[in-house]
Structures are given as structure tokens and as C-alpha cells.
Motif scaffolding. Structure first.
Motif, short mmCIF file in Angstrom:
data_model
loop_
_atom_site.label_atom_id
_atom_site.label_comp_id
_atom_site.label_asym_id
_atom_site.label_seq_id
_atom_site.Cartn_x
_atom_site.Cartn_y
_atom_site.Cartn_z
N ALA A 190 -40.52 -67.64 21.02
CA ALA A 190 -39.67 -66.82 20.11
C ALA A 190 -38.31 -66.89 21.00
CB ALA A 190 -40.01 -65.19 20.34
N ALA A 191 -38.47 -67.14 22.92
CA ALA A 191 -37.44 -67.31 22.42
C ALA A 191 -36.05 -68.75 22.66
CB ALA A 191 -37.34 -67.53 24.43
N SER A 244 -39.77 -62.09 23.21
CA SER A 244 -38.86 -63.39 23.62
C SER A 244 -38.86 -62.93 25.50
CB SER A 244 -37.59 -63.61 23.47
OG SER A 244 -36.84 -63.09 23.37
N SER A 255 -38.91 -60.45 17.10
CA SER A 255 -39.24 -61.64 17.95
C SER A 255 -38.10 -61.92 19.26
CB SER A 255 -39.01 -62.89 17.05
OG SER A 255 -37.90 -62.71 16.36
N GLN A 313 -38.85 -66.45 30.14
CA GLN A 313 -38.52 -67.54 29.23
C GLN A 313 -37.33 -68.41 29.18
OE1 GLN A 313 -41.60 -67.80 28.25
NE2 GLN A 313 -43.09 -66.70 27.56
N TYR A 314 -36.61 -67.84 29.12
CA TYR A 314 -35.07 -68.60 28.27
C TYR A 314 -34.44 -69.28 30.33
CZ TYR A 314 -34.39 -65.45 24.74
OH TYR A 314 -34.06 -64.69 24.28
#
Length: 308
Positions: free
Chosen positions: A281-282, A55, A51, A71-72
Motif C-alpha cells: 500500500a505504501a 500503508s 489503503s 513503511q515509507y
């Protein structure tokens, strides 16, 4: 007169086990630890690592692409994710202190010697904690129905107009906080009760001899000794609030207008409805980081109070 002295031969120190013997012991340990280690690696360590790696990726036309921290960064400009953090903060600031305060009062009452059927009362108050999450959320959904719900019927009987509990943003948050408080107050009360019972009666007697009243005794003598137990309850309640999913998903699906949306409910929608697993996941790892940070701050704050 002759004196006879007996000399004993010094005992040689026990020799260390031979290397070959130590080597023969190691496979035995791995035989016993191996199954548990394999299960841990297969069902815990590998999913965590996968995971985390996911992410940093995204999928496009069935192909996986490495995107780094995109993604973050996406969360910073995601209004739905920011709203979920805001909602969780409100629940955390309001519900957890109220619940811990009620649990403390309840624990003190259950610890009184004059209370009859104490074992029965403790079981009754702990019962909500062992109720299935979805089942009790469905019960609250029925109780809080706008038309025909038992709560609105009681309000109507005393001359108060009906409340749109689950369809108004403000009342939906109140309903969620009330349901959480009902479920977990007894659980925390039993834990605090165990802490109270570990305090000897001589503590109360010494405070009474010094002229301390009941409230003063609990404030100055009992509560300081309960601080580790209260810390445990606060941290576990905080973790549970930050992981909130079942209650608000069953009651309101995160609505209305995202008023009860939490990060885990949003994670579910992103991952299993939008099929954006990299972003989901992030979000999961950000929730883990928030839980760790908040728990550490609470521990440090309580630790500083203890040092004082």
C-alpha cells in the motif's frame, strides 16, 4: 390636440421560492444522486482511505500494528524498489519521446489529402490500442523467442546472429520499449490527427504566401497550436508508463535481473506473493505521488512555453 399617456402598473419581482418548497426539492436530487454517490463511496473512496491507512501499519502474527512512516522509510533502503524506479525512468525518457515523435509524423501523413483510403489507414494504426494487453504481450513473447522466434528467423535470413531478446537485461528493456511503442503510437497519432484537423487551411495558405516551406510551416505555425494536444499525449503516456504492469509481467516477469521491474510489478510481488500488504500500500501511494508530481512538472513546463 390631447395626448393620452398610458401608465402601466409596475410588475412586482418574482418572489423567491418558499423555504418549504426548496426543502421538498432536495430529497429528489439525493434520490437521483444517491446511488452514484454510494457506489463512489463504496468502491472508490473507501478503498482509497483504507489503503492509505494500511500503508501506516504492518501485520505480525495476524495482528495489525501501527508503524507510522516506517513503511515509507523502508523504500529508501530497498534496492529492488529503487531499481524499479530506475527502470521506469529509462522507459519514460526513451520510449515516450520516441513514441510521441512517431505519432506526430504518422498524424501528419494521415492528414494528407493525397492519401487514399485514409479512413482504413487510421483504423489500422489505431487497432493495436484496442487489442487486449495480455494478448498482445503474449504475441510479442512468441515473436521474440530466442529459439524459433520470428524476429530471430528474419535476422538469421539477412545474416545477423540471433538475439536473446527476453533473457538479456539490455535487450529485454529494448523489447519492452518496442512493444509499448507498437501498441500506443497509433493511439496518440489519432489524437494528434484530431488536433491537426482542427487547424484551418487558411493557416497553411497564409504561411505559403509568406514564403514558408513545409517544415518551417509545421515548426513555426502548426506545432505551437498543437501544444495542448501534445501535452495531453505526453501526460497520459507518462501516467501509463509509471503504471506499467501487464506488458513486462507477461514478457519477462520483471526480469532478467530486475531489468524490467517496475513499481507496479514490484507492488504486485510484495502484496500478493510476499503478502506484505502494508508495504504494498505504501508503494502504491508513492507511485501516485510520483505520477502527480511528474504530471504537474510537465504541465508547468508546457505552460511556461505557452506564456513565452
Amino acid at each position: 390636440m390631447a395626448v393620452h399617456t398610458t401608465y402601466e402598473r409596475p410588475v412586482a419581482p418574482a418572489s423567491a421560492p418558499a423555504p418549504a418548497r426548496r426543502r421538498r426539492r432536495r430529497p429528489t436530487a439525493w434520490i437521483f444522486a444517491g446511488p452514484a454517490a454510494a457506489l463512489f463511496a463504496l468502491f472508490f473512496a473507501y478503498p482509497l482511505g483504507a489503503s492509505l491507512l494500511q500503508s501506516f501499519t504492518t501485520e505480525d502474527a495476524g495482528a495489525t500494528h501501527w508503524v507510522g512512516l516506517d513503511q515509507y522509510r523502508r523504500m529508501i533502503d530497498d534496492p529492488a524498489f529503487l531499481e524499479s524506479l530506475f527502470n521506469t525512468g529509462i522507459i519514460l525518457v526513451v520510449q515516450v519521446p520516441v513514441m510521441i515523435g512517431l505519432a506526430l509524423v504518422l498524424a501528419v501523413l494521415l492528414n494528407q489529402s493525397w492519401l487514399r483510403f485514409r479512413g482504413t489507414w487510421r483504423a489500422v494504426y489505431f487497432l493495436p490500442a484496442v487489442t487486449t494487453l495480455v494478448a498482445y504481450a503474449v504475441v510479442f513473447q512468441v515473436l521474440l523467442k530466442t529459439d524459433g522466434g520470428l524476429v530471430n528467423q528474419i535476422l538469421g535470413a539477412v545474416g545477423i546472429g540471433r538475439v536473446d531478446w527476453l533473457n538479456s537485461p539490455t535487450w529485454a528493456r529494448v523489447s519492452l520499449i518496442a512493444s509499448l511503442t507498437w501498441r500506443w503510437t497509433g493511439y496518440n497519432a489519432v489524437i494528434l490527427l484530431a488536433g491537426l484537423q482542427s487547424i484551418g487551411k487558411e493557416q497553411y495558405e497564409a504561411a505559403a504566401i509568406d514564403g514558408s516551406g513545409t517544415l518551417s510551416t509545421y515548426a513555426r505555425v502548426i506545432l505551437p497550436q498543437l501544444r495542448p494536444v501534445v501535452l495531453f499525449c505526453v501526460i497520459t503516456s507518462t501516467i501509463g508508463t509509471l503504471q506499467l504492469f501487464d506488458e513486462n509481467y507477461v514478457l519477462t516477469r520483471g526480469g532478467p535481473d530486475d531489468a524490467t521491474l517496475t513499481p507496479v510489478v514490484y507492488l504486485y510481488k510484495v502484496g500478493f506473493q510476499q503478502l506484505d500488504f502494508g508495504y504494498a500500500a505504501a508503494i502504491a501511494w508513492v507511485v501516485v505521488a510520483i505520477i502527480a508530481a511528474v504530471s504537474a512538472l510537465q504541465y508547468l513546463a508546457f505552460g511556461r512555453e505557452r506564456r513565452r
